[in-house]
Design a protein around this motif. Sequence first.
Motif, mmCIF file in Angstrom:
data_model
loop_
_atom_site.group_PDB
_atom_site.id
_atom_site.type_symbol
_atom_site.label_atom_id
_atom_site.label_comp_id
_atom_site.label_asym_id
_atom_site.label_seq_id
_atom_site.Cartn_x
_atom_site.Cartn_y
_atom_site.Cartn_z
ATOM 1 N N TYR A 11 1.077 -1.761 0.068
ATOM 2 C CA TYR A 11 -0.122 0.031 -0.202
ATOM 3 C C TYR A 11 0.980 1.321 0.046
ATOM 4 O O TYR A 11 1.274 2.259 0.961
ATOM 5 C CB TYR A 11 -0.713 0.305 1.332
ATOM 6 N N VAL A 15 -1.463 5.513 -2.721
ATOM 7 C CA VAL A 15 -2.361 5.144 -3.071
ATOM 8 C C VAL A 15 -3.386 5.313 -2.108
ATOM 9 O O VAL A 15 -4.650 5.676 -2.390
ATOM 10 C CB VAL A 15 -2.625 3.796 -3.845
ATOM 11 N N LYS A 34 -12.505 5.942 7.714
ATOM 12 C CA LYS A 34 -11.374 5.010 8.176
ATOM 13 C C LYS A 34 -10.344 5.546 8.100
ATOM 14 O O LYS A 34 -9.244 4.278 7.513
ATOM 15 C CB LYS A 34 -11.639 3.596 6.245
ATOM 16 N N THR A 37 -7.835 2.377 10.011
ATOM 17 C CA THR A 37 -7.022 1.816 8.945
ATOM 18 C C THR A 37 -6.218 1.812 8.497
ATOM 19 O O THR A 37 -5.110 0.842 7.857
ATOM 20 C CB THR A 37 -8.461 0.988 8.007
ATOM 21 N N LEU A 40 -3.251 2.479 10.177
ATOM 22 C CA LEU A 40 -2.641 1.046 10.544
ATOM 23 C C LEU A 40 -2.044 0.774 9.514
ATOM 24 O O LEU A 40 -0.753 -0.444 9.529
ATOM 25 C CB LEU A 40 -3.923 0.159 11.161
ATOM 26 N N ALA A 41 -2.251 0.457 8.217
ATOM 27 C CA ALA A 41 -2.135 -0.478 7.006
ATOM 28 C C ALA A 41 -0.813 0.371 6.850
ATOM 29 O O ALA A 41 0.341 0.180 6.705
ATOM 30 C CB ALA A 41 -2.751 -0.121 5.853
ATOM 31 N N LEU B 458 -9.037 -2.407 -2.802
ATOM 32 C CA LEU B 458 -7.755 -1.603 -1.688
ATOM 33 C C LEU B 458 -8.253 -1.823 -1.006
ATOM 34 O O LEU B 458 -7.627 -1.802 -0.322
ATOM 35 C CB LEU B 458 -7.660 -0.316 -2.583
ATOM 36 N N TRP B 459 -9.862 -1.591 -0.558
ATOM 37 C CA TRP B 459 -10.018 -0.867 0.749
ATOM 38 C C TRP B 459 -10.119 -2.861 1.465
ATOM 39 O O TRP B 459 -10.201 -3.128 2.947
ATOM 40 C CB TRP B 459 -11.928 -0.950 1.090
ATOM 41 N N GLY B 461 -8.544 -5.332 1.015
ATOM 42 C CA GLY B 461 -6.958 -5.799 1.089
ATOM 43 C C GLY B 461 -6.960 -4.956 2.798
ATOM 44 O O GLY B 461 -6.099 -5.449 3.577
ATOM 45 N N LEU B 462 -7.039 -3.713 2.339
ATOM 46 C CA LEU B 462 -6.807 -3.375 3.937
ATOM 47 C C LEU B 462 -7.779 -3.509 5.255
ATOM 48 O O LEU B 462 -7.213 -3.520 6.423
ATOM 49 C CB LEU B 462 -6.935 -1.510 3.752
ATOM 50 N N GLU B 463 -8.623 -4.263 4.811
ATOM 51 C CA GLU B 463 -8.983 -4.377 5.680
ATOM 52 C C GLU B 463 -8.915 -5.885 6.259
ATOM 53 O O GLU B 463 -9.263 -5.742 7.661
ATOM 54 C CB GLU B 463 -10.955 -4.128 6.069
ATOM 55 N N LYS B 465 -5.808 -6.121 6.346
ATOM 56 C CA LYS B 465 -4.750 -6.239 7.390
ATOM 57 C C LYS B 465 -5.277 -6.004 8.495
ATOM 58 O O LYS B 465 -4.411 -5.906 9.495
ATOM 59 C CB LYS B 465 -4.380 -5.046 6.167
ATOM 60 N N GLN B 466 -5.883 -5.100 8.667
ATOM 61 C CA GLN B 466 -6.371 -4.174 10.045
ATOM 62 C C GLN B 466 -7.139 -5.831 11.163
ATOM 63 O O GLN B 466 -6.642 -5.498 12.068
ATOM 64 C CB GLN B 466 -7.606 -3.571 9.161
ATOM 65 N N ARG B 468 -5.950 -8.893 10.895
ATOM 66 C CA ARG B 468 -5.020 -9.239 11.381
ATOM 67 C C ARG B 468 -3.553 -8.677 12.162
ATOM 68 O O ARG B 468 -4.037 -9.373 13.263
ATOM 69 C CB ARG B 468 -4.036 -9.760 10.183
ATOM 70 N N ASP B 506 -16.222 -0.441 9.914
ATOM 71 C CA ASP B 506 -15.696 -0.309 8.449
ATOM 72 C C ASP B 506 -16.221 -1.239 7.059
ATOM 73 O O ASP B 506 -16.317 -0.792 6.639
ATOM 74 C CB ASP B 506 -14.036 -0.183 8.643
#
Lengths: 589, 514
Positions: A11, A15, A34, A37, A40-41, B458-459, B461-463, B465-466, B468, B506
């Motif tokens: 990421y 982006v 968010k 989120t 965190l990423a 994308l989102w 993936g982000l979520e 990750k969150q 985890r 989320d």
Amino acid sequence: MAGADGDDSLYPIAVLIDELRNEDVQLRLNSIKKLSTIALALGVERTRTELLPFLTDTIYDEDEVLLALAEQLGNFTMLVGGPEYVHCLLPPLESLATVEETVVRDKAVESLRKISQEHSPVDLEVHFEPLVKRLASGDWFTSRTSACGLFSVCYPRVSSTVKAEIRQHFRTLCSDDTPMVRRAAASKLGEFAKVLELDYVKSDIISLFTALASDEQDSVRLLAVEACVSIATLLPQEDLETLVMPTLRQAAEDKSWRVRYMVADKFSELQKAVGPEITKNDLVPAFQNLLKDCEAEVRAAAANKVKEFCENLPEDSRETIIMTHILPCVKELVSDTNQHVKSALASVIMGLSTILGKDNTVEHLLPLFLAQLKDECPEVRLNIISNLDCVNEVIGIRQLSQSLLPAIVELAEDAKWRVRLAIIEYMPLLAGQLGVEFFDEKLNTLCMAWLIDHVYAIREAATCNLMKLVEKFGAEWAQNTIVPKVLGMANDPNYLHRMTTLFCINSLSEACGQEITTKQMLPVVLKMSNDQVANVRFNVAKSLQKIGPVLDSNALQSEVKPVLEKLSTDTDMDVKYFAQEALSVLALA
Amino acid sequence: METTKLPPTSPSSPTTGFSVPSAEKVDGFPRRSMRRARQRRSHSSSQFRYQSSQVELTPLPLLKDAPVAELHDLFCKKLQQCCVLFDFLDCVADLKGKEIKRAALNELVESVATSRGVLIEPLYPEAIKMISVNIFRTLPPSENPEFDPEEDEPTLEASWPHLQLVYEFFLRFLESPDFQPSMAKRYVDQKFVLQLLELFDSEDPREREYLKTILHRVYGKLLGLRAYIRKQINNIFLRFIYETEHFNGVAELLEILGSIINGFALPLKSEHKQFLVRVLIPLHTAKSLSIFHAQLAYCVVQFMEKDATVTEYIIRGLLKYWPKTCTQKEVMFLGEIEEILDVIEPSQFIRVQEPLFKQIAACISSPHFQVAERALYFWNNEYILSLIEENCQVILPLVFATLYRVSKEHWNQTIVSLIYNVLKTFMEMNSKLFDDLTASYKVEKQKELKRERERTELWRGLEEKQERRLQTLGEASRNQRNLLERGEPSQPSSPQTALPEQPDTDLSGASSTT
């Protein structure tokens, strides 16, 4: 942790930032909401070094987005690496605390107050306090307004030199050129006084308080009244007379009704803060004046406080003060020209009976209650009726019942359905106070009449009322008085009335118990399954589903099941639907 | 002093000729409910507890009969007499006194308006005192807390029979050829003006009308007060926008400002630009915009005509505060944009065309046909059309997709036919570009869908990750809690309070955006 940080490369910040910059406001807003989120990423370090600078720079956005951002940042401490890095959040919040929109600014201040607690004392002096100073000396009024809310959170935890600076800044804002800032300072005066050392309260706060309380704008003066409560609480009794009372007296006689209204509205708090002696000498006459104020708003606010004020009077002189000073004013308010005043009084006046005892109540208060029960304004009558329990404890309700009945009947037949609704809601309470005999004799007919009211909300409330009455008077009473009447309506030519029978059964079955439900109600419901109106039939299905749990399995299997099965093949699709639903809920399918 | 009878009061007393501003003049319609409002008990409560100091008035000789030597003395006495206030809520109380005061006021008005040499210096403090005592009062609370100036009838000032004459006197006083600003400024000071401005909150339109004219005169004659007046008007507006959302006199104040802006010197001072950006533009956010929108738009356009460089601030400001849910306001905004475009300089137009036409495209696709219609009417405006034509290369790609889509989808036939006209105009303007855009429409649509899919991806993936991350954090905090249970002191901010609220909201948020 290390493993999770490993795939950050997935990421790239660009982006994510594109997401925060999306052209569509709604999408931008979603992204901001968010933000945690995203942070965190990115991990704590890149959040600090890349995300936060971006957020600080792009503060020009829609207020809605900024509001979400201000809120998010208040919960960001862990995402930037914990308390030792929390000061990274200050730059974006500082910009947010200067925007025009009040909601955004307030949220930013709220977040700043929150994270101020997470600063170490050193960070507070190095990072937080300079920010407060910058805001306090900002060009535009918005930043100075925001600063007002931040002094009290950092004051207790900084060194005495910095404390002196903070006091100085607060002083400056209290005499700011723009009324908006003075209002903000005045509204935080009490809060700030609480964290100051007593000596400074006396030397600094009092002079600010006096100045704000005589500001040229009434919107500032009225805020000083609020501060008065906190300040008076902080000072020792012997200082009140010289430091606070001159200002308070002046506020109670202010030429602006808004200030007097505020005094009336805060009267109980003021009374507690200044103590019994000052109350006796000063507040009693002030309260009398407020009750006689020329502005109805003020009188109504004062009338609202009558009971609390009397309750908190010092015990030794309470009765004398009430009888000689307060009651004459109260008597006048009963026939006030303004209905809000009368209705405010009616909502508390009954409470006086507990304070004054039986004899005084009968002699002095009862005539007032009776007068208000006959008031032309329904709200006044309702307020009296809703507080009957206070009087009941002192003199018993019998004294009132003669006047009560006409008042109730009149309200019950009021042309406004909301008034009827309000009186229905008091019925269970009244029934409890008046007893079953009086109820059967006088009120039962009313309760039944509401069942056929032409407004659905009233019919609905009436069924609910019946249930509460049954809970109060028991199943046997129900069986003798109301169940026959309710079931009789099942043959009414009007289908709405027939449905009311079903609604009543729905709410009564549980309170009445298995016996009455199975023997009396169930046959009626089953019979109604042949009704020619589909709405009645599907309500039969719903009723059966509702009363099913009260019935025994024998009745369910032999009587309910066949009827529901028949209904589930009905020509009307709604009837079918609810019959099938009932079958499956009752596990008969 | 000689004893006289009551001064004659014929129905055609001079005041009736003077009373120019009245409610009827505001909108040209007679106010049906004025009578009703009066019967319903219109508040005055002008003065707090004035009953206590009631004095009986005795009629004084007529001004016109007074010998010249005594004229000023008598004038002064009449002014003092007019400082007595009467209770107008009780309409039968002290009728005699009210009549004496009314007659005295009438005489004062007439004298100040018609005879020369009356206004000498010693009269200034007396006159201003009389005016202050009568007009300055805390306005009563509104009888109707949810007073909607568009729907409800205003509560009228009960003491108007006297108040009107006092205002009339003040106005004549300011307009008198004998009026000396240098003398007046000692009494008409900042405090006086501040109180005057607060009165603009009066619910009675007749009173606001007088105040407007009076403030205008004060601004015109007392130069030393100008900056102060502007600053206080700013404060009133800021309080209105950000604090109370309630002030009855916004329209009147804007009307005065309209002519003030007209007189600004060039180049514009930064104070004035600040006023435009931080006060006038945010005024557009007010719920009650419709009541003063005409005056506000006038002020905005005045600014542009003064100095074209403010155009960009104005347009970007309006776009920032564009109404999201109130279509009625959206129509007003579009109207204002058209007024602005009517006078915009082509060089300024180029600077704002992109964001502006994105918004116009959004309006065209509004399901509310009045909004769409109002936006499409821009193409009927010759000057705007010429601007569009000059910048067709930029504008057409911005609006094309919307026009194309809405022409197929809109429920309202009028809108559809208006769009056909607009499309036709564009085709005639630049047929090559038009054809290119038509051809690439589908491709663009596809690209857009693809971008949308990528976002969702994308989102997701982000979520994940969150998720985890939260699990690891959860374990960490469990460990920490175990430690705490062994007796370690608690920390003010533990991670479990800061984070776990996030994931549910989320996830639901993500699914709704897809």
